[in-house]
Design an enzyme around this catalytic site. Structure first.
Site, PDB file in Angstrom:
ATOM      1  N   TYR A   1       0.827  -1.175   0.086  1.00 57.66           N
ATOM      2  CA  TYR A   1      -0.064  -0.114  -0.174  1.00 57.66           C
ATOM      3  C   TYR A   1       0.851   1.367  -0.030  1.00 57.66           C
ATOM      4  O   TYR A   1       0.715   2.131  -0.900  1.00 57.66           O
ATOM      5  CB  TYR A   1      -1.049   0.052   1.369  1.00 57.66           C
ATOM      6  CG  TYR A   1      -1.545   1.418   1.437  1.00 57.66           C
ATOM      7  CD1 TYR A   1      -2.493   2.023   0.678  1.00 57.66           C
ATOM      8  CD2 TYR A   1      -0.867   2.132   2.644  1.00 57.66           C
ATOM      9  CE1 TYR A   1      -2.935   3.440   0.931  1.00 57.66           C
ATOM     10  CE2 TYR A   1      -1.466   3.540   2.790  1.00 57.66           C
ATOM     11  CZ  TYR A   1      -2.435   4.015   2.002  1.00 57.66           C
ATOM     12  OH  TYR A   1      -2.889   5.414   2.210  1.00 57.66           O
TER      13      TYR A   1
HETATM   14  N1  LIG Z   1      -7.328   7.105   6.149  1.00 56.97           N
HETATM   15  C1  LIG Z   1      -5.844   7.362   6.473  1.00 56.97           C
HETATM   16  O1  LIG Z   1      -5.458   6.981   7.496  1.00 56.97           O
HETATM   17  C2  LIG Z   1      -4.965   7.763   5.463  1.00 56.97           C
HETATM   18  C3  LIG Z   1      -3.601   8.135   5.580  1.00 56.97           C
HETATM   19  C4  LIG Z   1      -3.037   8.821   4.764  1.00 56.97           C
HETATM   20  C5  LIG Z   1      -3.372   8.779   3.469  1.00 56.97           C
HETATM   21  N2  LIG Z   1      -4.558   8.429   3.181  1.00 56.97           N
HETATM   22  C6  LIG Z   1      -5.184   8.677   1.647  1.00 56.97           C
HETATM   23  O2  LIG Z   1      -6.261   9.358   1.818  1.00 56.97           O
HETATM   24  C7  LIG Z   1      -7.053   9.096   0.772  1.00 56.97           C
HETATM   25  C8  LIG Z   1      -8.404   8.829   1.271  1.00 56.97           C
HETATM   26  O3  LIG Z   1      -8.498   7.842   2.208  1.00 56.97           O
HETATM   27  P1  LIG Z   1      -9.655   7.651   3.064  1.00 56.97           P
HETATM   28  O4  LIG Z   1      -9.258   7.347   4.568  1.00 56.97           O
HETATM   29  O5  LIG Z   1     -10.692   8.813   3.123  1.00 56.97           O
HETATM   30  O6  LIG Z   1     -10.530   6.347   2.538  1.00 56.97           O
HETATM   31  P2  LIG Z   1     -11.626   5.875   1.905  1.00 56.97           P
HETATM   32  O7  LIG Z   1     -11.546   4.381   1.535  1.00 56.97           O
HETATM   33  O8  LIG Z   1     -12.704   6.233   2.924  1.00 56.97           O
HETATM   34  O9  LIG Z   1     -11.897   6.756   0.662  1.00 56.97           O
HETATM   35  C9  LIG Z   1     -11.489   6.291  -0.459  1.00 56.97           C
HETATM   36  C10 LIG Z   1     -12.445   6.558  -1.715  1.00 56.97           C
HETATM   37  O10 LIG Z   1     -12.089   6.483  -2.961  1.00 56.97           O
HETATM   38  C11 LIG Z   1     -12.984   5.609  -3.754  1.00 56.97           C
HETATM   39  N3  LIG Z   1     -12.302   4.931  -4.651  1.00 56.97           N
HETATM   40  C12 LIG Z   1     -11.371   4.017  -4.374  1.00 56.97           C
HETATM   41  N4  LIG Z   1     -10.931   3.442  -5.773  1.00 56.97           N
HETATM   42  C13 LIG Z   1     -11.905   4.207  -6.804  1.00 56.97           C
HETATM   43  C14 LIG Z   1     -11.511   4.306  -7.915  1.00 56.97           C
HETATM   44  N5  LIG Z   1     -10.706   3.794  -8.742  1.00 56.97           N
HETATM   45  N6  LIG Z   1     -12.366   5.172  -8.741  1.00 56.97           N
HETATM   46  C15 LIG Z   1     -13.411   5.948  -8.174  1.00 56.97           C
HETATM   47  N7  LIG Z   1     -13.285   6.126  -6.785  1.00 56.97           N
HETATM   48  C16 LIG Z   1     -12.567   5.208  -6.039  1.00 56.97           C
HETATM   49  C17 LIG Z   1     -13.863   4.843  -2.443  1.00 56.97           C
HETATM   50  O11 LIG Z   1     -15.161   4.249  -2.765  1.00 56.97           O
HETATM   51  C18 LIG Z   1     -13.722   5.594  -1.392  1.00 56.97           C
HETATM   52  O12 LIG Z   1     -14.895   6.490  -1.395  1.00 56.97           O
HETATM   53  C19 LIG Z   1      -6.504   7.717   0.065  1.00 56.97           C
HETATM   54  O13 LIG Z   1      -5.788   8.156  -1.222  1.00 56.97           O
HETATM   55  C20 LIG Z   1      -5.471   7.274   0.830  1.00 56.97           C
HETATM   56  O14 LIG Z   1      -4.240   6.394   0.670  1.00 56.97           O
HETATM   57  C21 LIG Z   1      -5.451   7.789   4.041  1.00 56.97           C
END
Ligand SMILES: NC(=O)c1ccc[n+]([C@@H]2O[C@H](COP(=O)([O-])OP(=O)(O)OC[C@H]3O[C@@H](n4cnc5c(N)ncnc54)[C@H](O)[C@@H]3O)[C@@H](O)[C@H]2O)c1
Length: 336
Positions: free
Chosen positions: A141
């Site tokens: 990841y």
């Molecule tokens: N939550 C954490 O701890 C964290 C920490 C660092 C970075 N991030 C980054 O932040 C971003 C959002 O994370 P989050 O916690 O909100 O996760 P999440 O799973 O709640 O949100 C991701 C969203 O992207 C959508 N999605 C995924 N693949 C897709 C695609 N191919 N086309 C269209 N939509 C798609 C999903 O349906 C979801 O709504 C991610 O890129 C993640 O890598 C998250």
């Protein structure tokens, strides 16, 4: 200003959308709902579909030619799943991101903000990192995030798009107005496990007590998700000042600058809940790391942004959200 948020029906993207609307920035959501929730995109311009779907992205830009900035939060984010299915993770996070940016270039999108992650860093001995710290991702990841960052920077170097990668630390909490929060009923991070222990009347396991931290437990930089969203609002409004020239990219850490150990998080949790939960020491879980927190000079300098909420607020908002989550997000076949 209008912004396209890919992944805007997820935890962080939906909070960014609310923070934007509170200051008069309108958002268009593109989300395939693989983990996101339709309820989070209600009342917004919502396109259900995949970031790799070229005709859909073209339609969005035809119907919204006034999109100024794209924020790319769409990804799969579960570390153990990425270990079990690296092909799926590279396809979802890297291949689709490459497709997406190609579609954006065709539609003359010039400003791009990428949701990156602090998990790409290899922490030094003092467990702090800044934007120049070595990149050493420890899971498929995290590697997909590092690969995407490098890929976008390479593309920005020669194509008319400017890229700002924001490296998030560990988001907790929910929208303080309780419009959105974590979709998952049982989050697997330390706070989620504490909430589960409280709900079920069981004890919380401190997994790993021999890390090189002040009390032996893992350390993280917990940032309230509303502060994280607020950082995006500043980044949107300052984008041209941050990246004034064509063909550039930069990175900024988004954390609090304070490291909190698991024992410290537990103490704060127990100061918020009643009765307090019990804890017991347990062995490290495979793949866990000591952790890191940010030195936050760059965010302060470039964004003039500082977190407003503390850990206790994040815990309170997480608990409040958990108590209404099932009303806002009813269980369905797709989301049991
Ligand atoms: N939550 C954490 O701890 C964290 C920490 C660092 C970075 N991030 C980054 O932040 C971003 C959002 O994370 P989050 O916690 O909100 O996760 P999440 O799973 O709640 O949100 C991701 C969203 O992207 C959508 N999605 C995924 N693949 C897709 C695609 N191919 N086309 C269209 N939509 C798609 C999903 O349906 C979801 O709504 C991610 O890129 C993640 O890598 C998250």
């Amino acid at each position: 200003m209008k912004v396209l948020i890919a992944g805007g029906a997820g935890y962080i993207g939906s909070t960014i959308a609310s923070a934007c609307s509170d200051v008069g920035i309108s958002s268009v959501i593109l989300d395939n709902l693989v983990t996101g929730r339709r309820e989070f995109a209600a009342r917004r311009e919502f396109y259900e579909g995949d970031i790799a779907d070229g005709p859909l992205v073209d339609r969005i830009f035809t119907e919204h030619p006034d999109i100024d900035v794209v924020i790319h939060c769409a990804a799969l984010i579960v570390v153990p799943d990425s270990v079990a299915d690296p092909v799926g993770y590279y396809r979802a996070n890297v291949v689709k991101s490459l497709e997406f940016v190609t579609h954006l270039l065709r539609n003359r999108c010039e400003r791009f903000i990428f949701s990156s992650s602090a998990s790409i860093y290899g922490a030094g001995a003092d467990l702090t990192v800044d934007e120049n710290s070595p990149i050493d991702p420890q899971s498929p990841y995290a590697r997909t995030k590092a690969v995407c960052e490098a890929m976008f920077a390479d593309i920005a170097a020669t194509r008319p798009i400017r890229v700002l990668s924001l490296r998030y630390f560990n988001p907790i909490g929910a929208d303080p107005k309780m419009r959105t929060g974590l979709q998952l009923p049982k989050p697997t991070h330390a706070l989620g496990k504490m909430m589960q222990a409280q709900e079920e009347g069981t004890s919380f396991q401190i997994t790993g007590t021999d890390y090189p931290t002040r009390d032996g437990t893992g350390i993280r930089d917990y940032i309230h998700v509303w502060d994280l969203a607020a950082a995006h609002v500043v980044a949107l409004t300052r984008f041209d000042a941050l990246l004034p020239r064509a063909s550039t990219s930069t990175v900024i850490n988004i954390g609090t600058g304070t490291g909190t150990t698991v024992r410290e998080l537990l103490d704060t949790f127990n100061s918020v809940v009643s009765p307090p939960i019990q804890a017991r020491d347990a062995a490290r879980r495979p793949g866990d790391v000591a952790g890191a927190y940010t030195r936050m000079n760059r965010a302060r300098q470039l964004l003039d942004w500082q977190p407003q909420y503390g850990i206790a607020d994040g815990i309170r908002h997480s608990l409040q959200w958990a108590s209404i989550r099932d009303e806002v997000l009813p269980h369905t076949a797709a989301h049991p």
